[in-house]
Every structure is written in C-alpha cells, then in structure tokens.
Design a protein around this motif. Structure first.
Motif, PDB file in Angstrom:
ATOM      1  N   ILE A  13       0.789  -1.157  -0.039  1.00 63.42           N
ATOM      2  CA  ILE A  13       0.025   0.419   0.156  1.00 63.42           C
ATOM      3  C   ILE A  13       1.360   1.165   0.069  1.00 63.42           C
ATOM      4  CG2 ILE A  13      -1.801   1.224   1.536  1.00 63.42           C
ATOM      5  CD1 ILE A  13      -2.781  -1.421   2.101  1.00 63.42           C
ATOM      6  N   LEU A  14       1.666   1.463   0.482  1.00 63.49           N
ATOM      7  CA  LEU A  14       2.819   2.396   0.949  1.00 63.49           C
ATOM      8  C   LEU A  14       3.608   2.905  -0.151  1.00 63.49           C
ATOM      9  CD1 LEU A  14       3.063   2.482   4.438  1.00 63.49           C
ATOM     10  CD2 LEU A  14       1.409   3.435   3.382  1.00 63.49           C
ATOM     11  N   LYS A  15       4.464   1.211  -0.880  1.00 64.43           N
ATOM     12  CA  LYS A  15       5.183   1.234  -1.318  1.00 64.43           C
ATOM     13  C   LYS A  15       4.905   1.785  -2.585  1.00 64.43           C
ATOM     14  CE  LYS A  15       9.507   1.430  -2.502  1.00 64.43           C
ATOM     15  NZ  LYS A  15      10.599   2.508  -1.881  1.00 64.43           N
ATOM     16  N   LEU A  16       4.029   1.512  -3.097  1.00 66.86           N
ATOM     17  CA  LEU A  16       3.298   1.861  -4.616  1.00 66.86           C
ATOM     18  C   LEU A  16       2.017   2.813  -4.405  1.00 66.86           C
ATOM     19  CD1 LEU A  16       2.451  -1.921  -5.603  1.00 66.86           C
ATOM     20  CD2 LEU A  16       4.411  -0.513  -5.835  1.00 66.86           C
ATOM     21  N   ARG A  17       2.413   3.611  -3.107  1.00 69.48           N
ATOM     22  CA  ARG A  17       1.377   4.561  -2.975  1.00 69.48           C
ATOM     23  C   ARG A  17      -0.227   4.718  -3.539  1.00 69.48           C
ATOM     24  NH1 ARG A  17       4.103  10.321  -5.402  1.00 69.48           N
ATOM     25  NH2 ARG A  17       2.578  10.864  -3.921  1.00 69.48           N
ATOM     26  N   ILE A  69       0.422  -4.043 -10.049  1.00 71.40           N
ATOM     27  CA  ILE A  69      -0.108  -3.785  -9.084  1.00 71.40           C
ATOM     28  C   ILE A  69      -1.659  -2.454  -8.666  1.00 71.40           C
ATOM     29  CG2 ILE A  69      -0.113  -2.798  -6.990  1.00 71.40           C
ATOM     30  CD1 ILE A  69       0.495  -5.931  -7.397  1.00 71.40           C
ATOM     31  N   ALA A  70      -0.784  -0.959  -9.764  1.00 75.05           N
ATOM     32  CA  ALA A  70      -1.492   0.011 -10.088  1.00 75.05           C
ATOM     33  C   ALA A  70      -0.758   1.515 -11.760  1.00 75.05           C
ATOM     34  CB  ALA A  70      -1.766   0.854  -8.448  1.00 75.05           C
ATOM     35  N   GLY A 124      -5.690  10.391  -2.381  1.00 74.77           N
ATOM     36  CA  GLY A 124      -6.817   9.646  -2.169  1.00 74.77           C
ATOM     37  C   GLY A 124      -7.058   9.599  -3.246  1.00 74.77           C
ATOM     38  N   TYR A 125      -6.665   8.837  -4.310  1.00 74.45           N
ATOM     39  CA  TYR A 125      -6.676   8.594  -5.466  1.00 74.45           C
ATOM     40  C   TYR A 125      -5.474   8.026  -6.138  1.00 74.45           C
ATOM     41  CZ  TYR A 125      -7.277   8.539 -10.714  1.00 74.45           C
ATOM     42  OH  TYR A 125      -8.291   8.127 -11.789  1.00 74.45           O
ATOM     43  N   VAL A 126      -5.719   6.790  -7.152  1.00 79.78           N
ATOM     44  CA  VAL A 126      -4.720   5.846  -8.152  1.00 79.78           C
ATOM     45  C   VAL A 126      -5.367   5.986  -8.760  1.00 79.78           C
ATOM     46  CG1 VAL A 126      -3.090   4.246  -8.324  1.00 79.78           C
ATOM     47  CG2 VAL A 126      -3.475   5.117  -5.856  1.00 79.78           C
ATOM     48  N   GLY A 127      -4.847   6.226 -10.449  1.00 81.44           N
ATOM     49  CA  GLY A 127      -5.459   5.655 -10.890  1.00 81.44           C
ATOM     50  C   GLY A 127      -6.089   4.227 -11.793  1.00 81.44           C
ATOM     51  N   LYS A 128      -6.359   4.114 -12.287  1.00 79.75           N
ATOM     52  CA  LYS A 128      -7.227   2.562 -12.684  1.00 79.75           C
ATOM     53  C   LYS A 128      -6.536   1.986 -13.729  1.00 79.75           C
ATOM     54  CE  LYS A 128     -11.574   2.853 -10.465  1.00 79.75           C
ATOM     55  NZ  LYS A 128     -12.732   2.123  -9.763  1.00 79.75           N
ATOM     56  N   LEU A 183      -8.471   2.347  -2.261  1.00 81.42           N
ATOM     57  CA  LEU A 183      -8.503   1.556  -2.162  1.00 81.42           C
ATOM     58  C   LEU A 183      -9.828   0.766  -2.496  1.00 81.42           C
ATOM     59  CD1 LEU A 183      -7.981   0.600   1.956  1.00 81.42           C
ATOM     60  CD2 LEU A 183      -6.216   0.307  -0.214  1.00 81.42           C
ATOM     61  N   ARG A 184     -10.577   1.762  -2.836  1.00 80.12           N
ATOM     62  CA  ARG A 184     -11.342   1.433  -4.320  1.00 80.12           C
ATOM     63  C   ARG A 184     -11.440   0.753  -5.235  1.00 80.12           C
ATOM     64  NH1 ARG A 184     -16.560   1.950  -2.483  1.00 80.12           N
ATOM     65  NH2 ARG A 184     -17.453   2.909  -0.704  1.00 80.12           N
ATOM     66  N   THR A 185      -9.847   1.501  -5.723  1.00 83.10           N
ATOM     67  CA  THR A 185      -9.117   0.809  -7.021  1.00 83.10           C
ATOM     68  C   THR A 185      -9.125  -0.344  -7.104  1.00 83.10           C
ATOM     69  OG1 THR A 185      -6.918   1.689  -6.442  1.00 83.10           O
ATOM     70  CG2 THR A 185      -8.216   3.093  -6.929  1.00 83.10           C
ATOM     71  N   PHE A 186      -8.672  -1.242  -5.904  1.00 82.57           N
ATOM     72  CA  PHE A 186      -8.607  -3.004  -5.890  1.00 82.57           C
ATOM     73  C   PHE A 186     -10.222  -3.182  -5.805  1.00 82.57           C
ATOM     74  CE2 PHE A 186      -5.760  -2.015  -2.551  1.00 82.57           C
ATOM     75  CZ  PHE A 186      -4.233  -1.394  -3.460  1.00 82.57           C
ATOM     76  N   THR A 187     -10.909  -2.644  -6.142  1.00 80.53           N
ATOM     77  CA  THR A 187     -12.683  -4.162  -6.352  1.00 80.53           C
ATOM     78  C   THR A 187     -13.470  -3.952  -7.567  1.00 80.53           C
ATOM     79  OG1 THR A 187     -13.669  -2.012  -5.364  1.00 80.53           O
ATOM     80  CG2 THR A 187     -13.191  -3.484  -3.366  1.00 80.53           C
TER      81      THR A 187
END
Length: 556
Positions: free
Chosen positions: A255-259, A502-503, A514-518, A552-556
């Motif tokens: 979670i932290l390393k991949l931001r 991963i992301a 609070g956002y990671v590209g999908k 974390l919604r990018t994981f669902t």
C-alpha cells in the motif's frame, strides 16, 4: 439558537481584536459548536454550557474565544493599579499534555492583537516546582493544566482561583478515564473555586463519565447536542480485511510503497515494540516514518505532531495507549489533513476504533480507514510477529460492526471488505520476508535505545547539565554507533515488472491525495476470492473518471 453566518455577525459578543485574529487564521464562518457556545456563554444569563460535538468541529476555539472575551472585559473595566487587575480568570482542564499544548497554541493564535493584556501559562508541561511557582506568581489570566497538575498547584498555594470566571473541561469524556477522577473531584468540591463562575464542558461523545462530570460541575446548563451535525463531516470510506499477522506487513508494504494511499497516513499499533518493528520494516524499503508513543518525552511528542502536520513525515506509527495517564494520540491531538488511518493492530474497543478513524475525513475532507482483522485460527502462528490483543480481533470487530449498524456508521456507509488479487500481492512476499528477517528483537531494542539517546542529546532541559558535565555528553556522542537493521539498498526500488500489475500511474489531472489511476486494479478476495487480472474490464475502467476518491476502491 444563534443565526450568525459569519464571525462578523458575532461582533456584538466578541472584541474586534479577536475577530481580526480569527480572520487572520482563515476562519470566516463559525462552526455550529462555536456559534452556539459563544452565544450561550456570552449572551443572556451566561449559563453553563454542555457541548457535545464531533471530532474536528472546532471545540477549542469555541471555548477559547468566550474565555478571552470575558478577560478583556474584566480588565477593561479595572484600573491597572488595582489589586483586582491581575488574577487567573480562566482555568482550562485537559486530559493529556498533548492537548494542553494544542490548547495553548489556539489561545496564542487568537491573542495576536492583545497578547500584552492576556497572559497564558501551561503548567501541564512537567516544569520544575521552582519554575512553576515563578510562572504562577505572575498571576496569569489563563492557566492550562491536567486536573492532576492543577490540583497540585492549588494544594501548594501556587495557584489561586478567587477571580475565576471561566472553568473549561475539555474532552470531558477522557478526563475521568485517563485517571484524573480523584483530582477533578477534589478541584470541584475542595473549596478552590469561587461560588460564581461559568463552566464550559466540551465532549465528543456521551458516556457515563460525561454524565458523572455533568452532575459534579454544571448547574442548569445549556445543552448543545451537535454530535450528529454533518456540516463539517468529510467522506469517510472504511475498509477491513481478514489477514494473517505476517500479511499485515506485506499489505502495508504494498500500500505505502506503491502509493496506493496518497497523502499522510497514521498507522496504529498496540504496543511500543510494534512501533519500532513496523518502522524498521518500512525503512528497509526507503519509507521514512516516525514513531509516536508514551515512552517519548511530551515535548518530543508535540514536535513530532508538528513536523507531521508540516509534511516532513508522511507516516506516523503510533500507539494510543496510556502509560502515564497523560498520553493520548487517538483522541484530541490535531493531526492535519490525514488521508488514511491504518489499524495495523485492531483496537480493543468500539470506542477506540471510533476515535482512531476520527483522525481522518475531518473538516469536509475525504479520508480512508483500513483495519486488519486477524482470524482466531491465524493468531499465534508466528509468535515473533504476534500482538497479544489480536487474539480477540474477531470478537472486537463483530462489536464494531454492530455499533456501526446501530449508529448508522461514522460519516459514510460503514466498513466494507477490501478485496485484492492475492496472486499479485504475493509477488512481493519474498521482499517482505527478507525485510522481516532483518528486523530482529535485538534490532528493535537498539532502535528504542537510539531513540531515547537522541532525545537526551536534543533535550533543552539537560543542556545545562551537559555544560557542567561535558564528559557525560562525550560518552553519549562517542557511544557505539547503532545500526538496528541491515539496510538492503535494492529493497528501496520496486522492479518495473511488478509495478504496472498493481496500479497505474495517476493521471496528471487527478488529485494528489486519495486517488490512484485505474489502469490496472487488484481484484479478488484474500479469503478465497477468485483472482483475476483486470483484463478488458480493467482497461475499460482506465478510460472512465472515477466517481470516488477512495484509494482502496481501486482494488474492488
């Protein structure tokens, strides 16, 4: 009910200098608890006030402004040569030293244009008796203290409250639970307070402790029930995942390393050794963290929070325990713009969970809370990584779920399972295991010693001692250099063949918190869910702008 829509509308209650200071702080509109507390305490009959308001609603300013206003009025009508001019007119009782520092800062902020007229003394700082006597001999207008410290000052005769106008009980629901019950009762019933004074009781929750204090301290109070006010509530997304004790480290690393979490993060653990184990583990990957626990001096703890708020650190690993009765992180301490709270170790009560996740999604901001829950069958499999409190995780989590269903959750839709593709996360497992092997018990012990040694060297209180005893300083400086863990440089970088799975990299236009590209997402479930790899659906999602900012919604 006051209808003031701006602080300017409260001009009939507040001095122009206070309004100017508030404007400088960037506050244009009072929060409900500020508006109502000021109106009830300064208007009409000046009744006692019991204010119940949610975390982050501005309770400190709500009581600081009326307390200072009354001091300015009293001094404005009294000659400086009069014996009645100087005296303690406001006593602020707080449960912890951290909160005393926070309250002191808030008072100093609003006194920008009248600091020569109103003096503040914080006697919760653990100063020597001689210094305390000297400070209180100046008869400061406002005294900030824990109940235990205030009682000691009253019993010694250093503090006199014959001119007291305002008594504030801040975070009242914590005052008794932090071991101040006897001291508070002695202050309230020991003849130290004048018959006529106003009491402002501020609390985030309604509890038996608050009811007990209410009966002791308040007379016919104006009751402000604002705990359900949502005007300042941010959007809080809560997630949980059932995981082994070892996989807590793996998931936190990913979670932290991949931001996958962008922004500042609070990581809660349940004992001091865990602070340093997690810290040393994350340092293997080049992640800078700091620890916050009751073992550190109060000045150091306050400085750590300040540095975190300034952005010097993105991650604090904290305990919320209470070793000395005057320490607390989960409640009251003003962490600014926290994007995520990770319950690395699940708290032991529903109340503690509520207070922990209350550190994020404040003042209208979004936030995320992620909780690791250790199933009973997983507990104790790796004793070196076990935390005793995790034995009861499933039972505690069940109570948290029931409470959320009963109360309608905290600021959002309640906790939902966090699902991810175990196959993709397992690709990082060998790195996690290498890092954990380097974090031995001896390394943790040395890290704790090193932290204390650093605090001693930086201590202003010991500066005079070292000047008189330079050899002591040399012994510390020339002590053996400690290397708690062997840093493996290659662990600092994530290989390219792992990262894209991963992301994806966030769009340039996306918010930084609070956002990671999908472009690619983690799918599946840790507990038996079917693992997939994005495929056409994931590629399709990459073209659509996400509706939520929940990382974390990018994981669902």
């Amino acid at each position: 009910m006051s209808d003031a829509s701006s602080f300017r509308d409260l001009g009939s209650f507040l001095d122009a200098r206070l309004l100017r200071a508030v404007a400088d702080l960037g506050f244009a509109t009072p929060t409900p608890v500020q508006r109502e507390t000021i109106a009830h305490s300064l208007g009409g009959e000046g009744r006692d006030v019991l204010a119940r308001a949610r975390t982050g609603s501005g309770k400190t300013l709500a009581y600081a402004l009326p307390a200072v206003q009354k001091i300015l009025l009293a001094k404005g009508h009294t000659s400086k040569s009069s014996e009645d001019y100087a005296g303690t007119r406001a006593l602020i009782l707080v449960p912890t030293r951290e909160l005393s520092e926070q309250a002191t800062r808030q008072f100093l902020d609003i006194l920008t244009y009248c600091r020569d007229e109103v003096q503040i003394a914080n006697v919760a700082r653990g100063i020597s008796d001689a210094v305390q006597k000297l400070v209180l001999s100046e008869k400061p207008d406002v005294v900030i203290a824990t109940p235990s410290r205030a009682l000691a000052c009253l019993q010694s005769g250093d503090l006199a409250l014959d001119k007291l106008e305002t008594l504030v009980l801040d975070e009242a629901d914590l005052i008794l639970s932090y071991g101040h019950a006897d001291a508070l009762r002695s202050i309230l019933s020991g003849g130290f307070l004048p018959r006529v004074h106003q009491t402002l009781l501020m609390s985030a929750t309604l509890s038996d402790d608050v009811a007990a204090i209410e009966g002791m301290a308040l007379r016919n109070p104006a009751v402000l029930r604002l705990e359900n006010d949502m005007s300042l509530a941010g959007e809080l997304s809560q997630f949980f995942v059932y995981t082994s004790e070892e996989d807590k480290f793996l998931l936190t690393y990913v979670i932290l390393k991949l931001r996958l979490i962008r922004g500042k993060c609070l990581i809660f653990v349940n004992d001091i050794d865990r602070c340093y184990r997690v810290k040393l583990f994350l340092e293997q990957f080049g992640l800078r963290t700091c620890v916050l626990n009751e073992e550190l001096p109060v000045n150091s703890r306050f400085h750590i929070v300040q540095e975190f708020n300034k952005g010097r650190y993105d991650y604090i690993i904290a305990t919320d325990g209470d070793a000395d009765g005057e320490y607390g992180v989960a409640r009251g301490v003003d962490f600014v713009n926290v994007a995520c709270v990770i319950n690395f170790d699940l708290p032991t009560s529903v109340r503690a969970y509520t207070h922990r996740i209350g550190r994020t999604a404040r003042a209208g901001n979004t936030g995320t809370a992620l909780s690791y829950v250790v199933p009973k069958e997983e507990f104790g499999r790796k004793k070196v990584l076990s935390c005793p409190t995790c034995r009861n995780d499933e039972d505690v989590w069940g109570k948290i779920v029931v409470d959320q269903q009963r109360t309608g959750a905290v600021g959002a839709q309640g906790a939902t399972p966090w699902r991810y593709d175990t196959a993709q996360v397992d690709a990082f497992r060998y790195r996690m295991e290498d890092a954990l092997r380097a974090v031995t018990r001896a390394a943790i012990k040395e890290a704790r010693i090193q932290e204390i040694k650093t605090e001693i060297l930086n201590s202003k209180a010991l500066k005079a001692h070292f000047e008189e005893n330079p050899r002591d300083l040399e012994y510390l400086r020339h002590d053996k250099v400690m290397h708690p863990t062997r840093i493996q440089q290659h662990m600092r970088h994530v290989p390219n063949y792992l990262r894209p799975r991963i992301a994806g990299i966030a769009d340039a236009s996306a918010p930084s918190v609070g956002y990671v590209g999908k472009r690619r997402t983690l799918r599946g479930s840790h507990r038996g869910g079917k693992a997939t790899r994005g495929g056409k659906a994931a590629r399709g999602n990459a073209k659509r702008k996400p509706k939520k900012k929940d990382p974390l919604r990018t994981f669902t």
